[in-house]
Scaffold this motif. Structure first.
Motif, PDB file in Angstrom:
ATOM      1  N   MET A 139       0.951   9.950  -5.720  1.00 22.56           N
ATOM      2  CA  MET A 139       0.078  11.073  -6.051  1.00 22.56           C
ATOM      3  C   MET A 139       0.201  12.195  -5.035  1.00 22.56           C
ATOM      4  O   MET A 139      -0.188  13.325  -5.303  1.00 22.56           O
ATOM      5  CB  MET A 139      -1.363  10.592  -6.144  1.00 22.56           C
ATOM      6  N   LEU A 140       0.721  11.882  -3.861  1.00 22.83           N
ATOM      7  CA  LEU A 140       1.022  12.886  -2.842  1.00 22.83           C
ATOM      8  C   LEU A 140       2.510  12.832  -2.531  1.00 22.83           C
ATOM      9  O   LEU A 140       3.066  11.737  -2.361  1.00 22.83           O
ATOM     10  CB  LEU A 140       0.239  12.625  -1.553  1.00 22.83           C
ATOM     11  N   PRO A 141       3.183  13.966  -2.446  1.00 21.33           N
ATOM     12  CA  PRO A 141       4.612  13.953  -2.140  1.00 21.33           C
ATOM     13  C   PRO A 141       4.899  13.239  -0.822  1.00 21.33           C
ATOM     14  O   PRO A 141       4.071  13.245   0.096  1.00 21.33           O
ATOM     15  CB  PRO A 141       4.971  15.442  -2.050  1.00 21.33           C
ATOM     16  N   ILE A 142       6.065  12.651  -0.734  1.00 13.52           N
ATOM     17  CA  ILE A 142       6.484  11.970   0.478  1.00 13.52           C
ATOM     18  C   ILE A 142       6.540  12.933   1.663  1.00 13.52           C
ATOM     19  O   ILE A 142       6.437  12.523   2.828  1.00 13.52           O
ATOM     20  CB  ILE A 142       7.862  11.300   0.258  1.00 13.52           C
ATOM     21  N   THR A 143       6.649  14.230   1.385  1.00 13.98           N
ATOM     22  CA  THR A 143       6.723  15.253   2.439  1.00 13.98           C
ATOM     23  C   THR A 143       5.357  15.576   3.037  1.00 13.98           C
ATOM     24  O   THR A 143       5.278  16.285   4.040  1.00 13.98           O
ATOM     25  CB  THR A 143       7.336  16.548   1.869  1.00 13.98           C
ATOM     26  N   GLU A 144       4.277  15.071   2.425  1.00 15.62           N
ATOM     27  CA  GLU A 144       2.933  15.386   2.887  1.00 15.62           C
ATOM     28  C   GLU A 144       2.365  14.252   3.745  1.00 15.62           C
ATOM     29  O   GLU A 144       2.592  13.068   3.464  1.00 15.62           O
ATOM     30  CB  GLU A 144       2.003  15.633   1.702  1.00 15.62           C
ATOM     31  N   GLN A 145       1.606  14.643   4.772  1.00 14.51           N
ATOM     32  CA  GLN A 145       0.965  13.642   5.622  1.00 14.51           C
ATOM     33  C   GLN A 145      -0.031  12.821   4.789  1.00 14.51           C
ATOM     34  O   GLN A 145      -0.778  13.354   3.987  1.00 14.51           O
ATOM     35  CB  GLN A 145       0.237  14.324   6.788  1.00 14.51           C
ATOM     36  N   GLY A 146      -0.023  11.517   5.019  1.00 14.75           N
ATOM     37  CA  GLY A 146      -0.936  10.648   4.291  1.00 14.75           C
ATOM     38  C   GLY A 146      -0.480  10.314   2.894  1.00 14.75           C
ATOM     39  O   GLY A 146      -1.255   9.775   2.092  1.00 14.75           O
ATOM     40  N   SER A 147       0.789  10.587   2.580  1.00 19.58           N
ATOM     41  CA  SER A 147       1.302  10.282   1.247  1.00 19.58           C
ATOM     42  C   SER A 147       1.181   8.792   0.944  1.00 19.58           C
ATOM     43  O   SER A 147       1.377   7.934   1.809  1.00 19.58           O
ATOM     44  CB  SER A 147       2.775  10.705   1.145  1.00 19.58           C
ATOM     45  N   ASP A 148       0.882   8.503  -0.312  1.00 22.79           N
ATOM     46  CA  ASP A 148       0.827   7.113  -0.758  1.00 22.79           C
ATOM     47  C   ASP A 148       2.208   6.569  -1.133  1.00 22.79           C
ATOM     48  O   ASP A 148       2.343   5.395  -1.500  1.00 22.79           O
ATOM     49  CB  ASP A 148      -0.119   6.981  -1.956  1.00 22.79           C
ATOM     50  N   ALA A 149       3.245   7.411  -1.018  1.00 24.28           N
ATOM     51  CA  ALA A 149       4.592   6.995  -1.415  1.00 24.28           C
ATOM     52  C   ALA A 149       5.115   5.787  -0.636  1.00 24.28           C
ATOM     53  O   ALA A 149       5.615   4.834  -1.250  1.00 24.28           O
ATOM     54  CB  ALA A 149       5.563   8.167  -1.304  1.00 24.28           C
ATOM     55  N   ASN A 186      -5.611   5.912  -6.567  1.00 23.78           N
ATOM     56  CA  ASN A 186      -5.680   4.748  -7.442  1.00 23.78           C
ATOM     57  C   ASN A 186      -5.638   5.216  -8.897  1.00 23.78           C
ATOM     58  O   ASN A 186      -6.558   5.017  -9.681  1.00 23.78           O
ATOM     59  CB  ASN A 186      -6.956   3.946  -7.165  1.00 23.78           C
ATOM     60  N   ALA A 187      -4.518   5.854  -9.239  1.00 28.35           N
ATOM     61  CA  ALA A 187      -4.434   6.619 -10.476  1.00 28.35           C
ATOM     62  C   ALA A 187      -4.137   5.778 -11.704  1.00 28.35           C
ATOM     63  O   ALA A 187      -4.349   6.235 -12.828  1.00 28.35           O
ATOM     64  CB  ALA A 187      -3.362   7.700 -10.338  1.00 28.35           C
ATOM     65  N   PHE A 188      -3.661   4.550 -11.510  1.00 26.52           N
ATOM     66  CA  PHE A 188      -3.245   3.734 -12.647  1.00 26.52           C
ATOM     67  C   PHE A 188      -4.096   2.478 -12.763  1.00 26.52           C
ATOM     68  O   PHE A 188      -4.522   1.898 -11.775  1.00 26.52           O
ATOM     69  CB  PHE A 188      -1.766   3.361 -12.532  1.00 26.52           C
ATOM     70  N   GLN A 189      -4.291   2.092 -14.010  1.00 27.74           N
ATOM     71  CA  GLN A 189      -5.115   0.924 -14.286  1.00 27.74           C
ATOM     72  C   GLN A 189      -4.466   0.120 -15.408  1.00 27.74           C
ATOM     73  O   GLN A 189      -3.854   0.678 -16.323  1.00 27.74           O
ATOM     74  CB  GLN A 189      -6.514   1.379 -14.708  1.00 27.74           C
ATOM     75  N   SER A 190      -4.585  -1.186 -15.312  1.00 34.08           N
ATOM     76  CA  SER A 190      -4.138  -2.066 -16.383  1.00 34.08           C
ATOM     77  C   SER A 190      -5.250  -2.147 -17.425  1.00 34.08           C
ATOM     78  O   SER A 190      -6.386  -2.495 -17.111  1.00 34.08           O
ATOM     79  CB  SER A 190      -3.826  -3.459 -15.822  1.00 34.08           C
ATOM     80  N   ILE A 191      -4.924  -1.798 -18.669  1.00 35.47           N
ATOM     81  CA  ILE A 191      -5.924  -1.658 -19.730  1.00 35.47           C
ATOM     82  C   ILE A 191      -5.943  -2.893 -20.621  1.00 35.47           C
ATOM     83  O   ILE A 191      -4.915  -3.304 -21.173  1.00 35.47           O
ATOM     84  CB  ILE A 191      -5.638  -0.403 -20.581  1.00 35.47           C
ATOM     85  N   ASN A 192      -7.124  -3.474 -20.775  1.00 40.49           N
ATOM     86  CA  ASN A 192      -7.317  -4.651 -21.633  1.00 40.49           C
ATOM     87  C   ASN A 192      -6.391  -5.804 -21.253  1.00 40.49           C
ATOM     88  O   ASN A 192      -5.977  -6.600 -22.117  1.00 40.49           O
ATOM     89  CB  ASN A 192      -7.097  -4.283 -23.115  1.00 40.49           C
ATOM     90  N   TYR A 193      -6.079  -5.900 -19.954  1.00 37.47           N
ATOM     91  CA  TYR A 193      -5.100  -6.879 -19.503  1.00 37.47           C
ATOM     92  C   TYR A 193      -5.239  -7.023 -17.993  1.00 37.47           C
ATOM     93  O   TYR A 193      -5.440  -6.029 -17.285  1.00 37.47           O
ATOM     94  CB  TYR A 193      -3.700  -6.370 -19.849  1.00 37.47           C
ATOM     95  N   PRO A 194      -5.115  -8.242 -17.459  1.00 37.59           N
ATOM     96  CA  PRO A 194      -5.257  -8.401 -16.008  1.00 37.59           C
ATOM     97  C   PRO A 194      -4.072  -7.839 -15.242  1.00 37.59           C
ATOM     98  O   PRO A 194      -2.955  -7.747 -15.778  1.00 37.59           O
ATOM     99  CB  PRO A 194      -5.339  -9.926 -15.834  1.00 37.59           C
ATOM    100  N   ASP A 195      -4.296  -7.445 -13.988  1.00 34.14           N
ATOM    101  CA  ASP A 195      -3.184  -7.104 -13.112  1.00 34.14           C
ATOM    102  C   ASP A 195      -2.279  -8.326 -12.993  1.00 34.14           C
ATOM    103  O   ASP A 195      -2.745  -9.466 -12.933  1.00 34.14           O
ATOM    104  CB  ASP A 195      -3.685  -6.708 -11.723  1.00 34.14           C
ATOM    105  N   VAL A 196      -0.991  -8.092 -12.936  1.00 33.98           N
ATOM    106  CA  VAL A 196      -0.033  -9.187 -12.831  1.00 33.98           C
ATOM    107  C   VAL A 196      -0.063  -9.803 -11.434  1.00 33.98           C
ATOM    108  O   VAL A 196      -0.002 -11.020 -11.266  1.00 33.98           O
ATOM    109  CB  VAL A 196       1.383  -8.697 -13.190  1.00 33.98           C
ATOM    110  N   ALA A 197      -0.160  -8.942 -10.414  1.00 37.80           N
ATOM    111  CA  ALA A 197      -0.132  -9.432  -9.031  1.00 37.80           C
ATOM    112  C   ALA A 197      -0.654  -8.333  -8.119  1.00 37.80           C
ATOM    113  O   ALA A 197      -0.865  -7.190  -8.532  1.00 37.80           O
ATOM    114  CB  ALA A 197       1.291  -9.814  -8.631  1.00 37.80           C
TER     115      ALA A 197
END
Length: 329
Positions: free
Chosen positions: A112-122, A163-174
């Motif tokens: 969600m934040l570019p790798i060039t930015e401080q604090g990037s989640d990449a 935390n932009a993505f979510q598993s819908i109607n299904y559990p996280d795999v891992a």
């Protein structure tokens, strides 16, 4: 062990320009900035196949990505795709249908934040993807914020937060904790000889049901499309009081597939629950069950790439291909 990382652009590979962030970095540059070691008990190779903001990706690009993935199966033990977040869930669904029986983990990730930015989640997302690519099991997955999610069950649920993505109607795999991979759920995926089946028909219209949607608008859109997805309310149903949309849908559904999904994020469609839903079923509407909006759209495109027969499309939509559908109605 050899891991291949394919770059397609996106925020993760973006740099700031006068016109805003733009995909500009190679995947090799992204890995350097993320501090990823190329030889740490395993070997990493990288290749750029696209370098685009994912908003610009088209269905034809899914085949380009799929070919690169499929062609790498004999040489690599895991494959990672760095991708923009806006259409990541569409691509993960498309690859899940196009690539049959992948023999290794195929993991999409981004930031969600570019790798060039401080604090990037990449860096964290890439490390999560690497951990699963090394220690996980075959299939198509999405790695984000320490989670591994099935490719056909993921949706983007936040436009700016990490935390932009979510598993819908299904559990996280891992999930990944440090170097540890903790398995939560093993998908019901078929096993067999790998295959690549990229045939799609992208002439699909996606309409959101709103109060007052006129039959004339629906018919005008349906006339230009080979298939229609109607995003309904709640458990699903089509209005027939006042503006008789149901009659228009019934007319179209005899010749073209009309699939109903829901505006609600969780729960899915159950056209047996209410009278308005049962009337929709009688009109020929195909329920999407608990599939995500993204998987529903891509699956209809994929089905239409194989047949234009409404009954055959219905059979494909209602058949579980990559654990994308559970509840049916």
């Amino acid at each position: 062990m050899k891991i291949l990382i394919l770059g397609t652009g996106g925020t993760i590979a973006s740099a700031k320009t006068e016109d805003g962030y733009k995909a500009a970095l190679s995947v090799e540059e992204v890995l350097d900035l993320a501090g990823i070691e190329r030889h740490d008990g395993f070997e990493i190779e990288s290749r750029d196949i696209l370098n685009l903001d994912s908003t610009l990706l088209q269905p034809e690009d899914w085949e380009t990505i799929g070919k690169a993935v499929f062609g790498a199966f004999g040489e690599y033990d895991g494959i990672i795709i760095t991708h923009g977040t806006d259409t990541l869930a569409y691509t993960s669904s498309a690859l899940s249908f196009m690539i049959r029986n992948p023999p290794v983990p195929v993991v999409l990730t981004g930031s969600m934040l570019p790798i060039t930015e401080q604090g990037s989640d990449a860096p964290g997302n890439i490390k999560t993807a690497l951990t699963f690519a090394k220690k996980g099991f075959p299939g198509v997955y999405v790695a984000f914020m320490g989670k591994i999610m099935l490719g056909t069950r993921v949706s983007k649920v936040h436009s700016t937060g990490p935390n932009a993505f979510q598993s819908i109607n299904y559990p996280d795999v891992a999930y990944v904790k440090g170097e540890e991979l903790v398995i939560r759920h093993r998908p019901r995926l078929s096993r067999g000889e790998p295959g690549f089946d990229p045939k799609i028909d992208s002439d699909v219209a996606y309409l959101r049901l709103t109060p007052g949607l006129s039959p004339e608008v629906f018919l005008a859109v349906a006339n230009k499309a080979h298939g229609i997805i109607l995003e309904g309310y709640g458990a699903g149903g089509i209005p027939y009081r006042g503006r008789d949309l149901l009659s228009a849908v019934s007319e179209v559904a005899r010749e073209k597939p009309v699939v109903m999904t829901t505006q609600a994020l969780h729960g899915g469609v159950d056209l047996m629950k209410y009278e308005v839903g049962r009337r929709a079923l009688e009109a020929g509407v195909i329920p999407a069950g608990d599939m995500t909006k993204e998987a529903t759209l891509v699956k209809l495109m994929w089905a239409l790439g194989h047949t234009k027969n409404v009954d055959e499309v219905r059979e494909i939509i209602l058949t579980n291909v990559s654990d994308e559908i559970g509840k049916k109605s």
